[in-house]
Design a protein around this motif. Structure first.
Motif, mmCIF file in Angstrom:
data_model
loop_
_atom_site.group_PDB
_atom_site.id
_atom_site.type_symbol
_atom_site.label_atom_id
_atom_site.label_comp_id
_atom_site.label_asym_id
_atom_site.label_seq_id
_atom_site.Cartn_x
_atom_site.Cartn_y
_atom_site.Cartn_z
ATOM 1 N N PRO A 230 0.815 -1.223 0.000
ATOM 2 C CA PRO A 230 0.000 0.000 0.000
ATOM 3 C C PRO A 230 0.851 1.278 0.000
ATOM 4 N N ALA A 231 2.031 1.192 0.635
ATOM 5 C CA ALA A 231 2.876 2.392 0.680
ATOM 6 C C ALA A 231 3.340 2.774 -0.736
ATOM 7 N N PHE A 232 3.737 1.772 -1.553
ATOM 8 C CA PHE A 232 4.135 2.071 -2.945
ATOM 9 C C PHE A 232 2.974 2.671 -3.707
ATOM 10 N N ARG A 233 1.784 2.043 -3.526
ATOM 11 C CA ARG A 233 0.622 2.517 -4.285
ATOM 12 C C ARG A 233 0.207 3.916 -3.865
ATOM 13 N N ALA A 234 0.508 4.292 -2.654
ATOM 14 C CA ALA A 234 0.041 5.589 -2.158
ATOM 15 C C ALA A 234 1.021 6.722 -2.428
ATOM 16 N N ALA A 235 2.229 6.391 -2.895
ATOM 17 C CA ALA A 235 3.229 7.452 -3.106
ATOM 18 C C ALA A 235 2.672 8.494 -4.086
ATOM 19 N N ALA A 236 2.714 9.772 -3.697
ATOM 20 C CA ALA A 236 2.035 10.808 -4.481
ATOM 21 C C ALA A 236 2.969 11.518 -5.455
ATOM 22 N N SER A 237 4.257 11.284 -5.330
ATOM 23 C CA SER A 237 5.195 11.930 -6.256
ATOM 24 C C SER A 237 6.395 11.014 -6.427
ATOM 25 N N LEU A 238 7.210 11.319 -7.422
ATOM 26 C CA LEU A 238 8.401 10.497 -7.649
ATOM 27 C C LEU A 238 9.342 10.568 -6.448
ATOM 28 N N ASP A 239 9.430 11.750 -5.822
ATOM 29 C CA ASP A 239 10.301 11.905 -4.644
ATOM 30 C C ASP A 239 9.822 11.007 -3.506
ATOM 31 N N ALA B 139 12.542 -23.056 0.806
ATOM 32 C CA ALA B 139 11.154 -22.583 0.849
ATOM 33 C C ALA B 139 11.102 -21.111 1.241
ATOM 34 N N ALA B 140 11.899 -20.753 2.244
ATOM 35 C CA ALA B 140 11.892 -19.365 2.720
ATOM 36 C C ALA B 140 12.437 -18.430 1.657
ATOM 37 N N GLY B 141 13.508 -18.903 0.972
ATOM 38 C CA GLY B 141 14.114 -18.080 -0.081
ATOM 39 C C GLY B 141 13.123 -17.805 -1.189
ATOM 40 N N ALA B 142 12.327 -18.837 -1.561
ATOM 41 C CA ALA B 142 11.336 -18.642 -2.625
ATOM 42 C C ALA B 142 10.326 -17.581 -2.217
ATOM 43 N N LYS B 143 9.872 -17.646 -1.011
ATOM 44 C CA LYS B 143 8.891 -16.690 -0.490
ATOM 45 C C LYS B 143 9.491 -15.278 -0.498
ATOM 46 N N PHE B 144 10.728 -15.223 -0.066
ATOM 47 C CA PHE B 144 11.449 -13.949 0.001
ATOM 48 C C PHE B 144 11.529 -13.317 -1.396
ATOM 49 N N ASN B 145 11.944 -14.148 -2.382
ATOM 50 C CA ASN B 145 12.091 -13.629 -3.745
ATOM 51 C C ASN B 145 10.761 -13.175 -4.332
ATOM 52 N N GLU B 146 9.731 -13.949 -4.050
ATOM 53 C CA GLU B 146 8.394 -13.601 -4.529
ATOM 54 C C GLU B 146 8.002 -12.214 -4.024
ATOM 55 N N ALA B 147 8.273 -11.971 -2.762
ATOM 56 C CA ALA B 147 7.941 -10.674 -2.163
ATOM 57 C C ALA B 147 8.758 -9.561 -2.824
ATOM 58 N N ARG B 148 10.033 -9.840 -3.043
ATOM 59 C CA ARG B 148 10.915 -8.809 -3.620
ATOM 60 C C ARG B 148 10.461 -8.449 -5.042
ATOM 61 N N VAL B 149 10.184 -9.493 -5.845
ATOM 62 C CA VAL B 149 9.752 -9.247 -7.229
ATOM 63 C C VAL B 149 8.445 -8.472 -7.246
ATOM 64 N N LEU B 150 7.532 -8.846 -6.382
ATOM 65 C CA LEU B 150 6.243 -8.159 -6.334
ATOM 66 C C LEU B 150 6.412 -6.682 -6.010
ATOM 67 N N LEU B 151 7.225 -6.417 -5.002
ATOM 68 C CA LEU B 151 7.384 -5.018 -4.592
ATOM 69 C C LEU B 151 8.148 -4.203 -5.627
ATOM 70 N N GLU B 152 9.130 -4.824 -6.266
ATOM 71 C CA GLU B 152 9.849 -4.096 -7.333
ATOM 72 C C GLU B 152 8.907 -3.760 -8.474
ATOM 73 N N GLN B 153 8.004 -4.689 -8.730
ATOM 74 C CA GLN B 153 7.037 -4.455 -9.795
ATOM 75 C C GLN B 153 6.086 -3.314 -9.420
ATOM 76 N N LEU B 154 5.655 -3.329 -8.157
ATOM 77 C CA LEU B 154 4.776 -2.241 -7.696
ATOM 78 C C LEU B 154 5.493 -0.893 -7.795
ATOM 79 N N TYR B 155 6.773 -0.936 -7.479
ATOM 80 C CA TYR B 155 7.575 0.292 -7.571
ATOM 81 C C TYR B 155 7.605 0.805 -9.010
ATOM 82 N N GLU B 156 7.914 -0.102 -9.985
ATOM 83 C CA GLU B 156 8.000 0.313 -11.397
ATOM 84 C C GLU B 156 6.662 0.846 -11.897
ATOM 85 N N GLU B 157 5.595 0.169 -11.503
ATOM 86 C CA GLU B 157 4.267 0.585 -11.966
ATOM 87 C C GLU B 157 3.937 1.986 -11.477
#
Ligand code: DAH
Length: 339
Positions: free
Chosen positions: A21-30, A64-82
Motif C-alpha cells: 500500500p505504501a508504494f501505491r500511495a506514493a504521491a510523487s516520484l520523490d 522454501a523461505a528463499g522462494a517466499k522472500f524472492n516472490e515478495a521482492r519481485v512483487l514489490l519491485e514491480q509495484l515500484y515500477e508501476e
C-alpha cells in the motif's frame, strides 16, 4: 539465534502488507523514492533485514523461505515500477523553463538565387523603359509555335518537345508566346520583359532541367534596327557583369527572328577551366511574319527580341557548374545568397 520458518513467512507477509500500500500511495516520484529506500533499500531497507533473517533459518527451510522472500521482492519491485510509470507523465508535463538559455538562431529565408537574378535583370531593363508582361504556362500550339513562324513539323520543334494537355494545349516551351500576346493587346511602341517558367522534354542533368525560368525581352517601334539590339544588350551585360566584361554576338537561327544571333559573355564558371565564352541568350530582329500574325503592320514597325535563361546566368555569375543545386532546396546552398 535461529529463526523459525513460520515466523519468517509471517514477517514476509507483514512486510508485503505494509510496503504494497505504501508504494501505491506514493504521491510523487520523490515520495516514491523514499518508500523504496525504506522497504527495498540496499543499506537499511526492510528487505535487507529480512535477507539477514533468511541466513539464520535452519538449513532445510532455506529453499522454501528463499522462494517466499524472492516472490515478495519481485512483487514489490514491480509495484515500484508501476507506480513510477504512473507518476512520470505528471513530472514530464511540468515545463522546464531555463531563462538563461541562448535564443535559437532563426533564419527567415531569402529569395532564391535565380529569383534574385530575375529581379536584378528586370530592374536593369526597367531603367530603360521596359515594363513586365506575363503569360500563361499552359499555352496553345498556335501561340507557342504557329504565331512564332515555326512551320509545321520544322526540325526546330524537336528541341521544343513538351507535355501536351487534353484539349490540344501544351506547356509552353519558351516565353516567346508572350511576345505575340503583348503585340495583340497593345499598340507599339512596346518594350516589355516577360519572366516565367517554361517546360521541355529534357533530362535532369548538370546542364538541363525539364522546367526552368526564362526571361523574354521585346522592343517594337518604328525604325528599330539591329544596332538598337546590340547597344541595349551590351549595356545590359556591362551593368550585370561589370563594365570590363567582354561580350560578343554570333550568328544563330530561330524561326521568329531574322537575322538571329546569340550573345556570349566571357566568364569563369569556377570549374577549373578558367575564363571561357558562354552563351547567355538568343536574340534577333523580330520576323515580320510574327508581327503580322499578331496583327501588327510589319511594313511600318520593326523590333528586336531576346530570350535568356536566368539559371544559366546565375550559374555564370556565381561560378556554379551544376544546375541541379538550384533545384535541391538545400538550405546550406541557398543561405549563401541570403541578403
Ligand atoms: N525562345 C527561344 C528559346 O527558348 C529563345 C529566344 C531566342 C527568344 C531569340 C527570343 C529570341 O525572343 O529573339 O530557345
Amino acid at each position: 539465534m535461529t529463526v523459525d520458518l513460520s515466523q519468517f513467512i509471517a514477517s514476509i507477509e507483514h512486510f508485503v502488507g505494509e510496503a504494497g500500500p505504501a508504494f501505491r500511495a506514493a504521491a510523487s516520484l520523490d515520495e516514491l523514492e523514499l518508500v523504496r529506500a525504506k522497504y527495498l533499500g540496499k543499506n537499511q531497507g526492510h528487505l535487507k533485514s529480512l535477507s539477514a533473517e533468511l541466513g539464520q533459518l535452519e538449513r532445510q527451510h532455506r529453499a522454501a523461505a528463499g522462494a517466499k522472500f524472492n516472490e515478495a521482492r519481485v512483487l514489490l519491485e514491480q509495484l515500484y515500477e508501476e507506480r513510477k510509470a504512473a507518476l512520470r507523465p505528471v513530472a514530464a508535463a511540468a515545463p522546464i523553463l531555463d531563462r538563461t538559455m541562448p535564443a535559437r538562431e532563426s533564419w527567415r529565408g531569402s529569395l532564391h538565387p535565380v529569383s534574385l537574378v530575375v529581379d536584378e535583370i528586370c530592374g536593369i531593363f526597367r531603367e530603360l523603359g521596359f515594363t513586365i508582361a506575363l503569360g500563361p504556362e499552359a499555352e496553345t500550339a498556335w501561340y507557342n509555335f504557329g504565331a512564332l513562324n515555326f512551320p509545321p513539323d520544322h526540325p526546330a520543334m524537336e528541341l521544343h518537345d513538351t507535355l501536351y494537355l487534353e484539349g490540344g494545349g501544351l506547356l509552353r516551351t519558351h516565353t516567346s508566346p508572350v511576345q505575340v500576346r503583348t503585340l495583340q493587346q497593345y499598340a507599339p511602341p512596346i518594350r516589355i520583359l516577360a519572366p516565367g517558367n517554361v517546360y521541355r522534354r529534357d533530362f535532369f542533368d548538370s546542364t538541363h532541367s525539364p522546367v526552368f525560368a526564362q526571361i523574354e525581352g521585346l522592343a517594337v517601334d518604328e525604325g528599330i534596327s539591329f544596332s538598337d539590339l546590340k547597344a541595349t544588350l551590351t549595356h545590359f551585360a556591362h551593368r550585370f557583369y561589370g563594365g570590363s566584361r567582354r561580350t560578343r554576338f554570333g550568328p544563330s537561327y530561330f524561326p521568329f527572328t531574322e537575322p538571329s544571333a546569340e550573345m556570349h559573355v566571357e566568364v569563369d564558371l569556377g570549374d577549373g577551366r578558367g575564363l571561357r565564352w558562354i552563351e547567355i541568350m538568343g536574340c534577333g530582329l523580330v520576323h515580320p511574319a510574327v508581327l503580322e500574325a499578331a496583327g501588327v503592320d510589319g511594313e511600318r514597325y520593326t523590333g528586336w527580341a531576346f530570350g535568356m535563361g536566368p539559371a544559366r546566368i546565375a550559374q555564370s555569375r556565381h561560378g556554379i557548374s551544376d544546375c541541379r543545386v538550384l533545384f535541391d532546396s538545400d538550405v546550406r546552398f541557398l543561405r549563401q545568397f541570403a541578403e
